[in-house]
Scaffold this active site. Structure first.
Site, short mmCIF file in Angstrom:
data_model
loop_
_atom_site.label_atom_id
_atom_site.label_comp_id
_atom_site.label_asym_id
_atom_site.label_seq_id
_atom_site.Cartn_x
_atom_site.Cartn_y
_atom_site.Cartn_z
N ASP A 167 4.37 0.35 12.21
CA ASP A 167 3.18 -0.29 11.62
C ASP A 167 3.05 -1.76 12.02
O ASP A 167 2.03 -2.38 11.73
CB ASP A 167 3.21 -0.16 10.09
CG ASP A 167 3.02 1.28 9.64
OD1 ASP A 167 2.58 2.11 10.45
OD2 ASP A 167 3.31 1.58 8.46
N CYS B 108 -5.32 7.97 9.34
CA CYS B 108 -5.53 7.25 10.60
C CYS B 108 -5.48 8.22 11.79
O CYS B 108 -4.75 9.20 11.77
CB CYS B 108 -4.41 6.23 10.81
SG CYS B 108 -4.64 4.77 9.85
N ARG C 17 -8.80 -0.48 4.35
CA ARG C 17 -7.93 0.60 3.85
C ARG C 17 -6.54 0.07 3.50
O ARG C 17 -5.86 0.64 2.64
CB ARG C 17 -7.78 1.70 4.91
CG ARG C 17 -9.01 2.55 5.07
CD ARG C 17 -8.79 3.63 6.10
NE ARG C 17 -7.64 4.46 5.74
CZ ARG C 17 -6.97 5.23 6.57
NH1 ARG C 17 -7.34 5.30 7.83
NH2 ARG C 17 -5.95 5.93 6.16
N LYS D 298 0.84 -1.21 0.00
CA LYS D 298 0.00 0.00 0.00
C LYS D 298 0.87 1.25 0.00
O LYS D 298 0.64 2.18 -0.78
CB LYS D 298 -0.89 -0.01 1.25
CG LYS D 298 -1.55 1.32 1.55
CD LYS D 298 -2.34 1.28 2.84
CE LYS D 298 -1.57 1.48 4.11
NZ LYS D 298 -1.28 2.87 4.51
N ASN D 299 1.89 1.27 0.87
CA ASN D 299 2.67 2.49 1.03
C ASN D 299 3.70 2.71 -0.08
O ASN D 299 4.44 3.69 -0.04
CB ASN D 299 3.30 2.55 2.42
CG ASN D 299 2.25 2.84 3.48
OD1 ASN D 299 1.13 3.24 3.15
ND2 ASN D 299 2.58 2.64 4.74
N1 EPU Z 1 5.63 14.75 11.42
C1 EPU Z 1 5.61 16.06 11.80
N2 EPU Z 1 5.42 17.01 10.84
C2 EPU Z 1 5.23 16.70 9.54
C3 EPU Z 1 5.28 15.35 9.14
C4 EPU Z 1 5.48 14.39 10.12
O1 EPU Z 1 5.73 16.36 12.98
O2 EPU Z 1 5.07 17.63 8.72
C5 EPU Z 1 5.81 13.71 12.45
C6 EPU Z 1 4.61 12.78 12.55
O3 EPU Z 1 3.57 13.34 13.34
C7 EPU Z 1 5.22 11.55 13.16
C8 EPU Z 1 6.63 11.54 12.55
O4 EPU Z 1 6.86 12.86 12.05
O5 EPU Z 1 5.30 11.69 14.55
C9 EPU Z 1 6.85 10.58 11.44
O6 EPU Z 1 5.80 10.72 10.51
P1 EPU Z 1 6.02 10.41 8.99
O7 EPU Z 1 5.89 11.69 8.23
O8 EPU Z 1 7.21 9.57 8.78
O9 EPU Z 1 4.76 9.51 8.71
P2 EPU Z 1 4.00 9.47 7.38
O10 EPU Z 1 4.95 9.63 6.27
O11 EPU Z 1 2.80 10.33 7.47
C10 EPU Z 1 4.27 6.92 6.78
C11 EPU Z 1 3.30 5.80 6.56
C12 EPU Z 1 2.74 5.35 7.88
C13 EPU Z 1 3.90 4.92 8.77
C14 EPU Z 1 4.91 6.07 8.92
C15 EPU Z 1 6.13 5.70 9.71
C16 EPU Z 1 2.40 6.24 4.40
C17 EPU Z 1 1.24 6.66 3.57
N3 EPU Z 1 2.23 6.26 5.71
O12 EPU Z 1 3.49 7.94 7.39
O13 EPU Z 1 1.91 4.25 7.62
O14 EPU Z 1 3.40 4.58 10.04
O15 EPU Z 1 5.32 6.51 7.63
O16 EPU Z 1 6.75 4.62 9.11
O17 EPU Z 1 3.45 5.88 3.88
C18 EPU Z 1 0.01 2.88 7.82
O18 EPU Z 1 0.33 2.38 6.74
O19 EPU Z 1 -0.88 2.39 8.55
C19 EPU Z 1 0.71 4.08 8.29
C20 EPU Z 1 0.25 4.88 9.25
#
Ligand code: EPU
Length: 423
Positions: free
Chosen positions: A308, A117, A401, A22-23
């Protein structure tokens, strides 16, 4: 509204193939919009988040054609009015990835705050900061939305992420492919999905080096052409199936996976007594006669233990002998499902929003529960299959999802799980 009804403690056995990640799919679809030409993707998982993202692509004028179950062709929009749909964007966090391709191609993106989420605070401050560094103007709107503008294109720059962000890295990397000059992303995320995304972009004419490490360099080019790519196996689905086999002590073989993407979780599982054999694209789990041992888990960016997989692992630790400490370091709201496991008979104390103490060796019993998010949702499926009696899981949209037709795939290995309409 649908629910799952699970009869636990049934013997499981056989092979379960892993689907495309998915990701990875959620990143490569926005990346396709960097070009004006068609791209084609194989092994795209049929999950709700991917469907929502494809709906957004169609809403802004892209053409999406599905061939068979897992191939998707995308013809990017030739024009874009600068506005992402207010109703669809809040449905998934990954809609923020469209910002990267649309801003650099069309110069303006107005969007609401992206949803997804419920894992605690999900700010986009790093995206705003990063795009400002590349010369964009960003305005926050009164209704929780944003306008990003770069009418003369983006200018390559060195950007240091203050903390590692997966989608932040991906969005910036995409945009930088068409920026003027060179961009260097420092403290970049190194997840396997990022390297796979860079491979696709490079095959389309981008000039990216270092993806998969913490420093990524991108030389901007004039244009990208369309491409063809296969989505990599979902490492979180793979890990969830391994944990399912261990929690139910079943002889299962997980196929079509990439064990090399799961080195840390597999190493931890081995250290607590799991018995499995690893091939290039399969993991074979053997039943054990002694109970697994407790251990401590700390979630970490790749290649550490993935956040995850934290909820499925916690379910497994309820079956391991001794006390385990689970420390969630990425999200502040990702341990709240432990209450639900306690209602099923687990013994978990939430020490604070980031730490849970699991006293293992408890018997789980079936219960009516609701899925709070994608990964806690699959954890509840695993708990239901491990528990004595019947478990009903409501709110299974959250599971759909991220996991394609999960009940049918689990039925093939002997699980008693049915999808039932609530009315
Ligand atoms: N963060 C900030 N500011 C930002 C962006 C992120 O503070 O502008 C913080 C977040 O709140 C979090 C941390 O940085 O505490 C890391 O977040 P990250 O940006 O890495 O998460 P993401 O890219 O939104 C992706 C996956 C998640 C997975 C995380 C960590 C996707 C679509 N989502 O999220 O997947 O948990 O990386 O590996 O790729 C899932 O698939 O169920 C899922 C939540």
């Amino acid at each position: 509204m649908e629910k799952f009804i699970i009869r636990g403690k049934q013997p499981l056995s056989g092979e379960i193939p892993v689907n495309g990640a998915k990701n990875h799919a959620l990143k490569i679809i926005p990346a396709a919009l960097l070009s004006t030409q068609e791209s084609v993707f194989h092994s795209v998982p049929q999950v709700e988040d991917v469907d929502r993202l494809l709906e957004i692509v169609e809403d802004i004028g892209g053409v999406v054609k599905k061939e068979g179950n897992h191939t998707v062709r995308i013809v990017p929009p030739a024009k874009f009015n600068g506005i992402l749909p207010k109703k669809l964007v809040p449905k998934l966090r990954a809609s923020i990835l469209l910002l990267g391709s649309l801003l650099v191609r069309f110069g303006r993106v107005e969007m609401p705050h992206p949803g997804g989420c419920n894992l605690g605070r999900r700010p986009i401050d790093l995206f705003i900061d990063a795009f400002k560094a590349l010369g964009a103007q960003v305005e926050s709107l009164a209704d929780d939305g944003y306008v990003f503008q770069a009418p003369h294109g983006l200018q390559g720059a060195r950007y240091v992420f203050p903390l590692i962000s997966v989608t932040g890295t991906e969005t910036l990397m995409m945009a930088a492919t068409l920026a003027h000059g060179k961009t260097v992303i420092v403290n970049a995320a190194g997840e396997p999905e990022i390297s796979a995304l860079a491979d696709y972009l490079n095959a389309c004419g981008a000039r990216i080096t270092g993806a998969g490490t913490h420093t990524i360099e991108i030389e901007g080019v004039q244009e990208l052409h369309g491409g063809e790519s296969t989505i990599i196996p979902d490492r979180i689905e793979s890990g969830s199936f391994v944990i399912l086999a261990l929690a139910t002590n079943s002889p299962l073989t997980i196929t079509h996976c990439r064990p090399k993407d799961l080195e840390v979780p597999l190493r931890i599982l081995k250290s607590i007594g799991a018995n499995f054999a690893i091939a290039k694209d399969a993991i074979k789990i053997y039943p054990i006669t002694q109970k697994l041992k407790a251990t401590n888990i700390v979630t970490h960016e790749y290649p550490g233990f993935p956040t995850d997989l934290q909820a499925p692992m916690t379910v497994l630790l309820t079956q391991a002998l001794g006390q385990s400490l689970v420390r969630e370091t990425i999200y502040e709201g990702r341990l709240l499902y432990t209450d639900v496991l306690n209602a099923m008979g687990a013994n978990i104390s939430l020490l604070d929003p980031y730490r849970a103490m699991v006293t293992g060796g408890t018997s789980l019993r079936g219960k009516e529960v609701a899925s709070p998010d994608i990964r806690a949702g699959i954890a509840l499926v695993i708990a239901g299959l491990t528990a004595q009696g019947t478990t009903t899981i409501q709110n299974i949209y959250q599971i759909d999802r991220g996991y394609e037709h999960i009940e049918e795939r689990l039925q093939h290995i002997g699980a008693k799980i049915e999808r039932v309409n609530n009315c």
